[in-house]
Design a protein around this motif. Structure first.
Motif, PDB file in Angstrom:
ATOM      1  N   TRP A  16     -11.369   7.361  -7.215  1.00  8.23           N
ATOM      2  CA  TRP A  16      -9.908   7.385  -7.379  1.00  8.23           C
ATOM      3  C   TRP A  16      -9.193   6.453  -6.418  1.00  8.23           C
ATOM      4  CZ3 TRP A  16      -7.729   8.962 -11.605  1.00  8.23           C
ATOM      5  CH2 TRP A  16      -8.453   9.816 -12.441  1.00  8.23           C
ATOM      6  N   ALA A  17      -9.844   6.072  -5.297  1.00  6.52           N
ATOM      7  CA  ALA A  17      -9.260   5.034  -4.445  1.00  6.52           C
ATOM      8  C   ALA A  17      -9.245   3.705  -5.207  1.00  6.52           C
ATOM      9  CB  ALA A  17     -10.060   4.908  -3.145  1.00  6.52           C
ATOM     10  N   LYS A  18     -10.325   3.445  -5.952  1.00  3.16           N
ATOM     11  CA  LYS A  18     -10.412   2.219  -6.751  1.00  3.16           C
ATOM     12  C   LYS A  18      -9.403   2.240  -7.893  1.00  3.16           C
ATOM     13  CE  LYS A  18     -13.705  -0.487  -9.483  1.00  3.16           C
ATOM     14  NZ  LYS A  18     -15.087  -0.560 -10.012  1.00  3.16           N
ATOM     15  N   LYS A  19      -9.297   3.399  -8.601  1.00  7.61           N
ATOM     16  CA  LYS A  19      -8.370   3.489  -9.727  1.00  7.61           C
ATOM     17  C   LYS A  19      -6.922   3.345  -9.275  1.00  7.61           C
ATOM     18  CE  LYS A  19     -11.199   6.189 -12.948  1.00  7.61           C
ATOM     19  NZ  LYS A  19     -11.315   7.450 -13.736  1.00  7.61           N
ATOM     20  N   ALA A  20      -6.609   3.839  -8.078  1.00  7.43           N
ATOM     21  CA  ALA A  20      -5.246   3.723  -7.565  1.00  7.43           C
ATOM     22  C   ALA A  20      -4.866   2.260  -7.403  1.00  7.43           C
ATOM     23  CB  ALA A  20      -5.122   4.459  -6.237  1.00  7.43           C
ATOM     24  N   LYS A  21      -5.774   1.467  -6.853  1.00  8.69           N
ATOM     25  CA  LYS A  21      -5.478   0.046  -6.648  1.00  8.69           C
ATOM     26  C   LYS A  21      -5.478  -0.704  -7.976  1.00  8.69           C
ATOM     27  CE  LYS A  21      -8.439   0.353  -3.180  1.00  8.69           C
ATOM     28  NZ  LYS A  21      -9.362   0.079  -2.080  1.00  8.69           N
ATOM     29  N   ALA A  80      -4.437   0.520 -10.664  1.00 13.00           N
ATOM     30  CA  ALA A  80      -3.170   0.891 -11.304  1.00 13.00           C
ATOM     31  C   ALA A  80      -1.990   0.160 -10.689  1.00 13.00           C
ATOM     32  CB  ALA A  80      -2.966   2.407 -11.203  1.00 13.00           C
ATOM     33  N   GLY A  81      -2.260  -0.743  -9.733  1.00 17.86           N
ATOM     34  CA  GLY A  81      -1.191  -1.529  -9.134  1.00 17.86           C
ATOM     35  C   GLY A  81      -0.514  -0.838  -7.975  1.00 17.86           C
ATOM     36  N   ILE A  82      -1.104   0.220  -7.434  1.00 16.81           N
ATOM     37  CA  ILE A  82      -0.507   0.952  -6.314  1.00 16.81           C
ATOM     38  C   ILE A  82      -0.996   0.319  -5.006  1.00 16.81           C
ATOM     39  CG2 ILE A  82      -0.274   3.197  -5.170  1.00 16.81           C
ATOM     40  CD1 ILE A  82      -0.998   4.484  -7.881  1.00 16.81           C
ATOM     41  N   THR A  83      -0.077  -0.075  -4.154  1.00 20.44           N
ATOM     42  CA  THR A  83      -0.418  -0.585  -2.823  1.00 20.44           C
ATOM     43  C   THR A  83      -0.721   0.609  -1.927  1.00 20.44           C
ATOM     44  OG1 THR A  83       1.024  -2.499  -3.116  1.00 20.44           O
ATOM     45  CG2 THR A  83       0.351  -1.956  -0.859  1.00 20.44           C
ATOM     46  N   MET A  84      -1.959   0.698  -1.430  1.00 21.20           N
ATOM     47  CA  MET A  84      -2.414   1.889  -0.697  1.00 21.20           C
ATOM     48  C   MET A  84      -2.467   1.636   0.806  1.00 21.20           C
ATOM     49  SD  MET A  84      -2.792   4.194  -2.946  1.00 21.20           S
ATOM     50  CE  MET A  84      -3.576   5.412  -1.874  1.00 21.20           C
ATOM     51  N   TYR A  85      -1.836   2.563   1.558  1.00 19.46           N
ATOM     52  CA  TYR A  85      -1.917   2.580   3.022  1.00 19.46           C
ATOM     53  C   TYR A  85      -2.746   3.803   3.428  1.00 19.46           C
ATOM     54  CZ  TYR A  85       1.760  -0.946   3.421  1.00 19.46           C
ATOM     55  OH  TYR A  85       2.486  -2.101   3.354  1.00 19.46           O
ATOM     56  N   ALA A  86      -3.603   3.652   4.444  1.00 17.91           N
ATOM     57  CA  ALA A  86      -4.428   4.764   4.943  1.00 17.91           C
ATOM     58  C   ALA A  86      -4.161   4.952   6.429  1.00 17.91           C
ATOM     59  CB  ALA A  86      -5.906   4.487   4.713  1.00 17.91           C
ATOM     60  N   VAL A  87      -3.773   6.174   6.815  1.00 14.40           N
ATOM     61  CA  VAL A  87      -3.499   6.510   8.218  1.00 14.40           C
ATOM     62  C   VAL A  87      -4.435   7.642   8.618  1.00 14.40           C
ATOM     63  CG1 VAL A  87      -1.808   7.334   9.882  1.00 14.40           C
ATOM     64  CG2 VAL A  87      -1.086   5.813   8.026  1.00 14.40           C
ATOM     65  N   ILE A 109      -9.835   3.487   1.091  1.00  9.98           N
ATOM     66  CA  ILE A 109      -8.527   3.805   0.492  1.00  9.98           C
ATOM     67  C   ILE A 109      -7.573   2.628   0.591  1.00  9.98           C
ATOM     68  CG2 ILE A 109      -6.484   5.284   0.725  1.00  9.98           C
ATOM     69  CD1 ILE A 109      -8.397   7.487   1.731  1.00  9.98           C
ATOM     70  N   ALA A 110      -7.586   1.912   1.726  1.00  9.41           N
ATOM     71  CA  ALA A 110      -6.575   0.898   2.014  1.00  9.41           C
ATOM     72  C   ALA A 110      -6.683  -0.312   1.083  1.00  9.41           C
ATOM     73  CB  ALA A 110      -6.700   0.447   3.471  1.00  9.41           C
ATOM     74  N   SER A 111      -5.522  -0.900   0.759  1.00  8.52           N
ATOM     75  CA  SER A 111      -5.454  -2.128  -0.040  1.00  8.52           C
ATOM     76  C   SER A 111      -5.805  -3.335   0.827  1.00  8.52           C
ATOM     77  CB  SER A 111      -4.049  -2.300  -0.627  1.00  8.52           C
ATOM     78  OG  SER A 111      -3.770  -1.288  -1.570  1.00  8.52           O
ATOM     79  N   ASP A 112      -6.087  -4.466   0.159  1.00  7.75           N
ATOM     80  CA  ASP A 112      -6.349  -5.710   0.872  1.00  7.75           C
ATOM     81  C   ASP A 112      -5.031  -6.392   1.224  1.00  7.75           C
ATOM     82  OD1 ASP A 112      -9.197  -6.321  -1.258  1.00  7.75           O
ATOM     83  OD2 ASP A 112      -9.137  -5.468   0.778  1.00  7.75           O
ATOM     84  N   PRO A 113      -4.947  -7.077   2.357  1.00 10.91           N
ATOM     85  CA  PRO A 113      -5.973  -7.102   3.402  1.00 10.91           C
ATOM     86  C   PRO A 113      -6.034  -5.755   4.131  1.00 10.91           C
ATOM     87  CG  PRO A 113      -4.026  -8.298   4.124  1.00 10.91           C
ATOM     88  CD  PRO A 113      -3.775  -7.936   2.702  1.00 10.91           C
ATOM     89  N   VAL A 114      -7.237  -5.242   4.363  1.00  9.98           N
ATOM     90  CA  VAL A 114      -7.410  -3.888   4.894  1.00  9.98           C
ATOM     91  C   VAL A 114      -6.733  -3.729   6.246  1.00  9.98           C
ATOM     92  CG1 VAL A 114      -9.122  -2.230   5.733  1.00  9.98           C
ATOM     93  CG2 VAL A 114      -9.527  -3.480   3.602  1.00  9.98           C
ATOM     94  N   GLU A 115      -6.823  -4.731   7.108  1.00 16.59           N
ATOM     95  CA  GLU A 115      -6.284  -4.599   8.461  1.00 16.59           C
ATOM     96  C   GLU A 115      -4.781  -4.364   8.455  1.00 16.59           C
ATOM     97  OE1 GLU A 115      -8.266  -4.250  10.871  1.00 16.59           O
ATOM     98  OE2 GLU A 115     -10.001  -4.709   9.613  1.00 16.59           O
ATOM     99  N   LYS A 116      -4.108  -4.803   7.372  1.00 19.70           N
ATOM    100  CA  LYS A 116      -2.654  -4.621   7.283  1.00 19.70           C
ATOM    101  C   LYS A 116      -2.308  -3.245   6.740  1.00 19.70           C
ATOM    102  CE  LYS A 116       1.430  -6.648   5.051  1.00 19.70           C
ATOM    103  NZ  LYS A 116       1.926  -7.700   4.175  1.00 19.70           N
ATOM    104  N   HIS A 117      -3.233  -2.614   6.057  1.00 20.44           N
ATOM    105  CA  HIS A 117      -2.945  -1.343   5.385  1.00 20.44           C
ATOM    106  C   HIS A 117      -3.726  -0.172   5.963  1.00 20.44           C
ATOM    107  CE1 HIS A 117      -1.910  -4.527   2.480  1.00 20.44           C
ATOM    108  NE2 HIS A 117      -0.976  -3.683   2.063  1.00 20.44           N
ATOM    109  N   PHE A 118      -4.338  -0.353   7.140  1.00 17.99           N
ATOM    110  CA  PHE A 118      -5.196   0.677   7.729  1.00 17.99           C
ATOM    111  C   PHE A 118      -4.759   0.923   9.178  1.00 17.99           C
ATOM    112  CE2 PHE A 118      -8.847   2.722   9.419  1.00 17.99           C
ATOM    113  CZ  PHE A 118      -9.247   2.020  10.547  1.00 17.99           C
ATOM    114  N   PHE A 119      -4.530   2.202   9.512  1.00 17.41           N
ATOM    115  CA  PHE A 119      -4.084   2.575  10.857  1.00 17.41           C
ATOM    116  C   PHE A 119      -4.899   3.776  11.324  1.00 17.41           C
ATOM    117  CE2 PHE A 119      -0.328  -0.069  11.024  1.00 17.41           C
ATOM    118  CZ  PHE A 119      -0.058  -0.278   9.673  1.00 17.41           C
TER     119      PHE A 119
END
Length: 616
Positions: free
Chosen positions: A507-512, A514-521, A534-544
């Motif tokens: 479902w992390a793959k399906k979310a992306k 589906a065009g959803i920009t994913m952030y993971a904290v 979970i995080a979208s690319d680039p991962v470093e920008k969307h992962f905390f």
């Protein structure tokens, strides 16, 4: 210093007494028949050289006595955790035999069962079978260096009632209360506490005098404050070194050389009886001559940690910076007044220095990017944002309140309205619950209030189930997501504190997809690999990630949910007025407006014609 002088004087007295011991052939002490038993401590706390001192102590006393089966009989008992009869009262009649047996004693080196030793002396050592005589004084001398590990008061009382006169000699670590419980009254004649084994000779001298003759220092109320010195039929009082005898001939006064000015200390004189030492005021140290003082150079210690210069002052030091630098709040580090000139700032366009810091700026028409250094043309867009927050039991109630504050900090960064950014909230644990959909609230205050009212779910961590719910439900038009053709970016933010109990990959793959920009904290025990999945690319920008819940507020400040047109599936509804499509649209709107104005003017003309006819 006083104790050292006392010990020296006592040792001198012992040496004098030893030298005065009767030589071979001289008459010995005629004390009358006595049965004397030494009860010596052989516990492990008695060190080897201390045990040797006890041997010498017993041997010295034996040499002073008239030994014989019809005179003084001697017995020796050693104790620790058990009792050892070294030799009984009837064993030897000659001094040489006793000395040989004493020198062959091997310490037991165990515990300290003093009560057991006293009971043995009462029941065995002073029995007729072991050589004790009726109508002859029975005397026991107990020597110990520690606190008894058993009860002594009752057995010592029974021993005294049986006719045994007990002397208690405590050395170094001995307990005075236990000594008094063992000894016969009066205690001042039968209890002795000395600082070290070397000083038990002092007791030996007093014990010898008690057995061998009248000693006015021991048997009279002499009143000497420090030292009583006996002489045949008389005595005199003496003072310890550093003291002077008063006119009453008994009391002593310490000699204060500091008060008398008989010193050469530069700053402080510390008096002791008959002597003195020098000291210095705070911030100074004594020189090698032990008299003069010098100021302490704290910088010379090498532990000041000053960035640039250390300046030593009285009672301490302070740090100083080179010109063009300022001292920081820690009082040690230095920072350039213009950081842009001294650090690798990396600003793409321009660096602006501020007190203690700096920041980058961009030219007009450009926007500073998330890295705080580069410039771009991307502007913040309106988004549909759904937050998935972990409500599992590992979060704990107090940390869940921090999570809600984190959500509200994110909301504070957004332009929330029905036509602007919309926010939905989903909580998950072992199940998933929509707290409020995208369509419910249209202001920051409403959202923040609703967030603070969310109740903690607890239980497990089904992150994959939460992602499925988000994809299938949260971004549906039924729950307030705007149609795909509107090109409003969809953003999902997942907050978790631990490993998911189900699979997240699908479902992390399906979310992306589906065009959803994913952030993971992630916080605490969150798994980095899952967050990156979970995080979208680039991962470093969307992962905390943060190791502590208390630091998530900093993540909220650093988190930027800006989505540019290039990241969405189509054009965002912020259009370039110079683009062809925009010109056509502008022309159509203008023509429509003109047509509406013509219709209104035509209606007004007809109305005016009607009014004119009415006036005519």
């Amino acid at each position: 210093m006083t104790r050292v002088l006392v010990y020296v004087s006592v040792l001198l007295a012992v040496m004098a007494a030893t030298e005065a011991r009767p030589k071979s052939g001289e008459p010995k002490c005629k004390s009358g028949p006595v049965d004397l038993v030494f009860i010596i401590d052989g516990s492990r706390s008695v060190r080897p050289h201390e045990f040797e001192t006890m041997r010498k102590f017993m041997i010295d006393i034996i040499h002073e006595l008239d030994i014989g089966l019809a005179a003084t009989r001697i017995g020796v008992v050693q104790y620790s955790s058990q009792v050892q009869n070294v030799f009984s009262l009837k064993a030897f009649s000659k001094t040489e035999q006793m000395v040989k047996a004493i020198n062959e004693i091997i310490p037991l080196a165990q515990g300290t069962m003093t009560g057991l030793a006293i009971r043995y002396a009462m029941n065995v050592a002073f029995s007729a079978e072991e050589g004790a005589r009726p109508n002859v004084p029975h005397v026991a001398v107990i020597v110990t260096d520690g606190r008894p590990q058993d009860r002594v008061a009752e057995v010592a009382a029974a021993a005294r009632e049986s006719g045994i006169e007990i002397y208690a000699v405590g050395v170094a670590r001995a307990d005075m209360t236990s000594l008094r419980a063992m000894a016969s009254p009066p205690f001042e004649d039968h209890v002795f506490l000395v600082e070290s084994f070397d000083l038990i000779h002092q007791f030996g001298l007093q014990f010898q005098d008690k057995l061998c003759g009248m000693d006015l220092c021991l048997e009279s109320d002499h009143g000497c404050e420090h030292i009583c010195e006996s002489s045949p039929g008389s005595y005199q009082c003496l003072c310890l070194p550093g003291y002077t005898l008063n006119e009453d001939g008994k009391t002593c006064t310490p000699i204060d050389l500091c008060a008398e000015g008989k010193h050469d200390c530069e700053q402080i004189c510390i008096a002791s009886p008959g002597s003195f030492t020098c000291d210095c005021n705070t911030g100074y140290t004594l020189n090698d001559d032990k008299k003069t003082c010098k100021m302490i150079d704290y910088c010379s210690f090498g532990n000041h940690s000053c960035d640039h210069h250390c300046v030593s002052v009285l009672n301490g030091f302070f740090c100083r910076c080179n010109e063009g630098y300022s001292l920081q709040e820690d009082g040690k580090t230095c920072q350039s007044d213009n950081l842009c000139n001294t650090v690798e700032h990396g600003c793409e366009y321009q660096c602006v220095s501020t007190p203690g810091s700096y920041h980058c700026i961009c030219p007009e028409g450009h926007v500073l990017q998330d890295d705080g250094k580069s410039c771009g043309t991307c502007r913040t867009s309106n988004i549909d944002l759904v937050l998935l927050i972990d409500g599992s039991k590992s979060v704990r109630p107090q940390n869940f309140e921090l999570v809600k504050q984190f959500v509200n900090q994110v909301v504070d960064q957004l332009d929330v309205s029905a036509k602007g950014t919309r926010v939905g909230l989903v909580q998950y644990s072992s199940r998933v619950r929509t707290e409020f959909p995208l369509s419910m609230y249209h202001s920051k205050d409403e959202i923040k209030k609703a967030v603070m009212n969310v109740e903690y779910m607890e239980k497990g961590t089904m992150t994959g189930l939460a992602l499925k719910h988000m994809v299938e439900n949260s971004f549906s038009e039924a729950e307030g997501a705007r149609p795909a053709e509107k090109n409003i970016p969809r953003v999902g933010l997942v907050f978790t504190d631990g490993r998911s109990q189900d699979d997240i990959q699908e479902w992390a793959k399906k979310a992306k997809e589906a065009g959803i920009t994913m952030y993971a904290v992630g916080v605490g025990k969150a798994v980095e690999d899952e967050l990156r999945e979970i995080a979208s690319d680039p991962v470093e920008k969307h992962f905390f990630y943060s190791a502590d819940f208390t630091a998530i507020s900093q993540i909220a400040e650093n988190l930027k949910l800006n989505v540019c047109a290039a990241e969405s599936k189509g054009d965002i509804e912020v259009k370039d007025p110079c683009a062809c499509e925009s010109l056509v649209e502008f022309q159509q709107v203008t023509m429509s407006t003109i047509e509406q104005l013509n219709q209104k003017l035509s209606a007004m003309t007809k109305r005016l014609e009607v009014l004119e006819k009415q006036l005519l």
